[in-house]
Design a protein around this motif. Structure first.
Motif, PDB file in Angstrom:
ATOM      1  N   ALA A 143       0.829  -1.204   0.000  1.00  0.00           N
ATOM      2  CA  ALA A 143       0.000   0.000   0.000  1.00  0.00           C
ATOM      3  C   ALA A 143       0.864   1.254   0.000  1.00  0.00           C
ATOM      4  CB  ALA A 143      -0.927  -0.004   1.220  1.00  0.00           C
ATOM      5  N   VAL A 144       1.951   1.232   0.761  1.00  0.00           N
ATOM      6  CA  VAL A 144       2.866   2.377   0.793  1.00  0.00           C
ATOM      7  C   VAL A 144       3.495   2.600  -0.585  1.00  0.00           C
ATOM      8  CG1 VAL A 144       5.060   3.232   1.716  1.00  0.00           C
ATOM      9  CG2 VAL A 144       3.370   2.201   3.246  1.00  0.00           C
ATOM     10  N   LEU A 145       3.901   1.503  -1.244  1.00  0.00           N
ATOM     11  CA  LEU A 145       4.498   1.617  -2.579  1.00  0.00           C
ATOM     12  C   LEU A 145       3.500   2.190  -3.581  1.00  0.00           C
ATOM     13  CD1 LEU A 145       6.443  -1.779  -2.780  1.00  0.00           C
ATOM     14  CD2 LEU A 145       7.411   0.512  -2.487  1.00  0.00           C
ATOM     15  N   VAL A 146       2.254   1.747  -3.488  1.00  0.00           N
ATOM     16  CA  VAL A 146       1.214   2.281  -4.378  1.00  0.00           C
ATOM     17  C   VAL A 146       0.998   3.771  -4.108  1.00  0.00           C
ATOM     18  CG1 VAL A 146      -1.240   2.175  -4.964  1.00  0.00           C
ATOM     19  CG2 VAL A 146       0.055   0.058  -4.672  1.00  0.00           C
ATOM     20  N   ALA A 147       1.020   4.138  -2.824  1.00  0.00           N
ATOM     21  CA  ALA A 147       0.853   5.550  -2.476  1.00  0.00           C
ATOM     22  C   ALA A 147       2.010   6.390  -3.020  1.00  0.00           C
ATOM     23  CB  ALA A 147       0.755   5.700  -0.961  1.00  0.00           C
ATOM     24  N   VAL A 148       3.228   5.858  -2.901  1.00  0.00           N
ATOM     25  CA  VAL A 148       4.397   6.574  -3.429  1.00  0.00           C
ATOM     26  C   VAL A 148       4.280   6.735  -4.941  1.00  0.00           C
ATOM     27  CG1 VAL A 148       6.888   6.427  -3.811  1.00  0.00           C
ATOM     28  CG2 VAL A 148       5.933   5.857  -1.573  1.00  0.00           C
TER      29      VAL A 148
ATOM     30  N   GLY B 287       1.534   6.771  -6.650  1.00  0.00           N
ATOM     31  CA  GLY B 287       0.460   7.706  -6.937  1.00  0.00           C
ATOM     32  C   GLY B 287       0.851   9.144  -6.714  1.00  0.00           C
ATOM     33  N   LEU B 288       1.799   9.380  -5.784  1.00  0.00           N
ATOM     34  CA  LEU B 288       2.234  10.743  -5.503  1.00  0.00           C
ATOM     35  C   LEU B 288       3.313  11.213  -6.473  1.00  0.00           C
ATOM     36  CD1 LEU B 288       2.414  10.630  -1.590  1.00  0.00           C
ATOM     37  CD2 LEU B 288       0.717  11.820  -2.991  1.00  0.00           C
ATOM     38  N   THR B 289       4.218  10.314  -6.833  1.00  0.00           N
ATOM     39  CA  THR B 289       5.342  10.714  -7.695  1.00  0.00           C
ATOM     40  C   THR B 289       4.995  10.699  -9.173  1.00  0.00           C
ATOM     41  OG1 THR B 289       6.184   8.438  -7.685  1.00  0.00           O
ATOM     42  CG2 THR B 289       7.042   9.939  -5.999  1.00  0.00           C
ATOM     43  N   ARG B 290       4.273   9.678  -9.603  1.00  0.00           N
ATOM     44  CA  ARG B 290       3.900   9.551 -11.017  1.00  0.00           C
ATOM     45  C   ARG B 290       2.431   9.129 -11.124  1.00  0.00           C
ATOM     46  NH1 ARG B 290       7.567  11.798 -14.581  1.00  0.00           N
ATOM     47  NH2 ARG B 290       9.687  11.453 -13.765  1.00  0.00           N
ATOM     48  N   PRO B 291       1.511   9.987 -10.705  1.00  0.00           N
ATOM     49  CA  PRO B 291       0.099   9.584 -10.646  1.00  0.00           C
ATOM     50  C   PRO B 291      -0.482   9.181 -11.990  1.00  0.00           C
ATOM     51  CG  PRO B 291       0.339  11.967 -10.397  1.00  0.00           C
ATOM     52  CD  PRO B 291       1.709  11.385 -10.308  1.00  0.00           C
ATOM     53  N   GLU B 292      -0.192   9.948 -13.039  1.00  0.00           N
ATOM     54  CA  GLU B 292      -0.794   9.649 -14.329  1.00  0.00           C
ATOM     55  C   GLU B 292      -0.251   8.353 -14.920  1.00  0.00           C
ATOM     56  OE1 GLU B 292      -0.329  12.950 -16.917  1.00  0.00           O
ATOM     57  OE2 GLU B 292      -1.531  14.323 -15.703  1.00  0.00           O
TER      58      GLU B 292
ATOM     59  N   THR C  92       7.967  -6.530  -7.723  1.00  0.00           N
ATOM     60  CA  THR C  92       7.595  -6.057  -9.058  1.00  0.00           C
ATOM     61  C   THR C  92       7.179  -4.590  -9.025  1.00  0.00           C
ATOM     62  OG1 THR C  92       6.780  -8.288  -9.569  1.00  0.00           O
ATOM     63  CG2 THR C  92       6.158  -6.529 -11.077  1.00  0.00           C
ATOM     64  N   THR C  93       6.468  -4.204  -7.976  1.00  0.00           N
ATOM     65  CA  THR C  93       6.056  -2.807  -7.839  1.00  0.00           C
ATOM     66  C   THR C  93       7.262  -1.904  -7.637  1.00  0.00           C
ATOM     67  OG1 THR C  93       3.953  -3.531  -6.844  1.00  0.00           O
ATOM     68  CG2 THR C  93       4.567  -1.218  -6.574  1.00  0.00           C
ATOM     69  N   ILE C  94       8.230  -2.363  -6.852  1.00  0.00           N
ATOM     70  CA  ILE C  94       9.456  -1.586  -6.653  1.00  0.00           C
ATOM     71  C   ILE C  94      10.167  -1.362  -7.986  1.00  0.00           C
ATOM     72  CG2 ILE C  94      11.780  -1.656  -5.681  1.00  0.00           C
ATOM     73  CD1 ILE C  94      10.623  -3.009  -3.227  1.00  0.00           C
ATOM     74  N   THR C  95      10.291  -2.430  -8.763  1.00  0.00           N
ATOM     75  CA  THR C  95      10.939  -2.322 -10.075  1.00  0.00           C
ATOM     76  C   THR C  95      10.218  -1.322 -10.962  1.00  0.00           C
ATOM     77  OG1 THR C  95      11.704  -4.621  -9.937  1.00  0.00           O
ATOM     78  CG2 THR C  95      11.640  -3.615 -12.127  1.00  0.00           C
TER      79      THR C  95
ATOM     80  N   PHE D  84      10.812   2.327  -9.783  1.00  0.00           N
ATOM     81  CA  PHE D  84      12.143   2.816 -10.130  1.00  0.00           C
ATOM     82  C   PHE D  84      12.227   3.145 -11.617  1.00  0.00           C
ATOM     83  CE2 PHE D  84      15.368   2.476  -6.729  1.00  0.00           C
ATOM     84  CZ  PHE D  84      14.524   2.127  -5.686  1.00  0.00           C
ATOM     85  N   ALA D  85      11.585   2.332 -12.430  1.00  0.00           N
ATOM     86  CA  ALA D  85      11.606   2.572 -13.876  1.00  0.00           C
ATOM     87  C   ALA D  85      10.864   3.858 -14.226  1.00  0.00           C
ATOM     88  CB  ALA D  85      10.993   1.385 -14.615  1.00  0.00           C
ATOM     89  N   LEU D  86       9.701   4.069 -13.608  1.00  0.00           N
ATOM     90  CA  LEU D  86       8.910   5.265 -13.906  1.00  0.00           C
ATOM     91  C   LEU D  86       9.599   6.537 -13.435  1.00  0.00           C
ATOM     92  CD1 LEU D  86       5.264   4.113 -13.062  1.00  0.00           C
ATOM     93  CD2 LEU D  86       6.285   4.421 -15.322  1.00  0.00           C
TER      94      LEU D  86
END
Length: 340
Positions: free
Chosen positions: A42-47, A49-54, A300-303, A306-308
């Motif tokens: 959930a924290v990763l999804v929030a990050v 959403g905040l850094t690259r929402p679109e 996978t979410t971390i990867t 980092f890519a985005l």
């Protein structure tokens, strides 16, 4: 018997009753680790959403994350069973490569989708059989036996492909990776991953095969005295791992539209890491399919994050390493608290 979703080596009287639902099990003490992983996710999804929402929250990116998690996720299910039994399988990435290359040769493609799928699964089972026989009946240490398979399978994959990328020309296979094949917006590979996860969960928590796997990992000698054929059980576990590798190889062929000897690179490390942070003990005797799947999704979410955000891959590897170390330290602390 352990609670659904988790197999534990604690006494039966401390676990949830066999008839409990997955939801009740999730709220139980043994599943606190899964809740923590959900929190991390959930924290990763929030990050994201905040850094690259679109970009991150777009349907296309979420589909991409799940699709990428599906291939390694299927491999992780098989690896989880092996580790629960007290073994290890370092050859899964090489088996995926060999199966993908063998399934994409010109001769195999002549048999269409069914022939390619059968070839990939057969190669996976064959490699798993060799591993199982060497370990269960040959008395080889799992680390050495699977390390030898890693080198052999990689070498054979390189020999078959001659170092070239083998392009898939079977339309029915390629079509599975197109948006037109999605079911209610869900890619077919994700559905396969979900099916393998469900079967793995049921196999581990609702069958004698799962209980025997835990018993062998907890104390192989005690399991033998209890009437379990330990050697046969270990053989079946490596066959299961090979089967998962064969399925993952075909999924990778669909995803990339090709077969390469470099496929599955470092899958063994990713799968083992995902199982560990999901709560599977490296010493055996305890593990959870749910936790392993959550571990795959976290990595996978971390990867993807980092890519985005155009961050360097070395920082990504450091972050993964820190998560693995933290998970192992938590395991050790939990084990000490249970024995004290």
């Amino acid at each position: 018997m352990s609670s659904p979703g988790t197999v534990s080596d604690v006494p039966a009287k401390t676990t949830a009753p066999p008839g409990g639902s997955p939801l009740r099990a999730l709220l139980g003490r043994a599943d606190l680790r899964n809740l923590a992983l959900l929190g991390v996710l959930a924290v990763l999804v929030a990050v994201g959403g905040l850094t690259r929402p679109e970009e991150f929250l777009s349907t296309g990116n979420l589909q991409l994350v799940l699709t990428q998690a599906s291939v390694i996720g299927v491999v992780t299910v098989g690896v989880t069973f092996v580790i629960i039994s007290g073994g290890i399988d370092l050859s899964v990435g090489a088996i995926v490569a060999l199966a993908s290359v063998w399934a994409t040769t010109v001769a195999t493609q002549d048999f269409g989708l069914g022939g390619m799928l059968l070839c990939a699964v057969s190669v996976g089972l064959g490699c798993g059989l060799v591993n199982g026989v060497l370990i269960a009946y040959g008395g080889m240490v799992p680390f050495i036996a699977t390390l030898a398979m890693l080198a052999s399978a990689r070498g054979l994959a390189l020999q078959i492909s001659d170092g070239r990328t083998q392009v898939v020309r079977v339309d029915t296979v390629l079509d599975l990776g197109l948006p037109q094949a999605y079911v209610l917006g869900i890619p077919p590979l994700v559905l396969v991953f979900a099916a393998v996860t469900a079967v793995g969960w049921l196999l581990l928590n609702r069958t004698t095969f799962g209980r025997r796997s835990v018993a062998v990992g907890g104390n192989a000698e005690a399991a033998r005295l209890a009437g379990i054929d330990v050697r046969r059980q270990r053989l079946m576990l490596y066959l299961l791992s090979g089967l998962c590798c064969g399925i993952a190889a075909f999924m990778l062929v669909v995803l990339t539209g090709s077969g390469q000897n470099t496929n599955g690179n470092l899958y063994e490390l990713d799968a083992i890491a995902a199982a560990i942070i999901g709560g599977t003990l490296l010493s055996g005797g305890r593990g959870t399919i749910t936790g392993s799947v959550l571990g795959v999704l976290v990595f996978t979410t971390i990867t993807n994050l980092f890519a985005l955000n155009n961050l360097q891959s070395d920082v990504q590897q450091i972050a993964k390493g820190a998560i693995i170390v933290a998970a192992v330290l938590i395991q050790h602390r939990t084990a000490r608290s249970q024995t004290s």
